[in-house]
Write an enzyme that holds these catalytic residues in place. Structure first.
Site, mmCIF file in Angstrom:
data_model
loop_
_atom_site.group_PDB
_atom_site.id
_atom_site.type_symbol
_atom_site.label_atom_id
_atom_site.label_comp_id
_atom_site.label_asym_id
_atom_site.label_seq_id
_atom_site.Cartn_x
_atom_site.Cartn_y
_atom_site.Cartn_z
ATOM 1 C CG ASP A 1 20.046 32.530 26.142
ATOM 2 O OD1 ASP A 1 19.273 33.514 26.232
ATOM 3 O OD2 ASP A 1 21.265 32.636 26.388
ATOM 4 C CG ASP B 1 18.141 36.416 34.723
ATOM 5 O OD1 ASP B 1 17.586 35.786 35.633
ATOM 6 O OD2 ASP B 1 19.218 37.029 34.885
ATOM 7 C CG PHE C 1 24.629 31.694 36.288
ATOM 8 C CD1 PHE C 1 24.166 32.964 35.952
ATOM 9 C CD2 PHE C 1 25.574 31.085 35.461
ATOM 10 C CE1 PHE C 1 24.634 33.616 34.817
ATOM 11 C CE2 PHE C 1 26.044 31.733 34.323
ATOM 12 C CZ PHE C 1 25.579 32.996 34.011
ATOM 13 N NE ARG D 1 28.576 31.711 24.249
ATOM 14 C CZ ARG D 1 27.733 32.603 24.766
ATOM 15 N NH1 ARG D 1 26.493 32.244 24.999
ATOM 16 N NH2 ARG D 1 28.139 33.825 25.040
#
Ligand code: IMP
Ligand code: MG
Length: 175
Positions: free
Chosen positions: A100, A103, A152, A165
């Protein structure tokens, strides 16, 4: 009484779909033959993987791997752990890890190392999102959807404390 502010759309479902189609076409072009495995990293990649799989029309194998590196917080614990392992062999296959978001890069680096030991013909990385501002490990992303700022994000598979989600767009929580 405190109320959660509504999420603000950062990347719309239309932009996501357009980019996923491009990524699927590129993967297909670059893998004309051989055994192709798209390996979704749970849970965050489930929605992206479902769309990406349908954007590739050649035969392929879908596998999942579960990892955990986050608690309920917005910052990485640093420790990566496999919570669900592969159930089928991948030796001799061209494997594309589907994430996904990259980071800090800790999860992606860990997975590339783990899979390198499993006799795949090749291992590549596909990530919907990249947050380069937070990188602590250099990671090469072969197929990248979007680069984003240090915010975020939630939705389209991504969670905050296991929620959100199911949002169809990629959003940020304001406030
Ligand atoms: P890493 O820091 O690159 O190891 O990222 C580990 C995981 O943290 C990602 O696969 C996501 O599941 C999660 N993560 C990182 N940034 C975000 C974010 O902005 N929203 C939701 N999850 C995130
Ligand atoms: Mg993830």
């Amino acid at each position: 009484m405190t109320q959660t502010p509504p999420p603000k759309v950062l990347i719309s479902r239309e932009r996501i779909q357009e980019r996923v189609l491009e990524l699927g076409a590129q993967i297909e072009r670059e893998h004309p033959d051989g055994s192709l495995v798209i390996l979704g990293v749970l849970k965050g990649s489930f929605m992206f993987l479902a769309d990406l799989a349908r954007a590739i029309s050649r035969p392929l194998q879908v596998e999942f791997l579960g990892v955990q590196s986050y608690g309920g917080a917005k910052t990485s614990s640093g420790a990566v752990q496999i919570t669900l392992d592969l159930t089928n062999p991948i030796d001799g296959s061209d494997v594309i890890i589907v994430e996904d978001i990259v980071d800090t890069g800790l999860t992606a680096q860990f997975l590339m190392q783990q899979l390198a030991a499993r006799q795949a013909r090749s291992v590549k990385l596909c990530s919907l999102l990249h947050k380069p501002a937070r990188s602590v490990r250099p990671v090469h992303i072969d197929y990248l959807g979007f680069t984003i700022e240090d915010v975020f994000v939630i939705g389209y598979g991504l969670d905050y404390a296991q929620k959100y989600r199911n949002l169809p767009d990629i959003c940020v929580i304001e406030g």
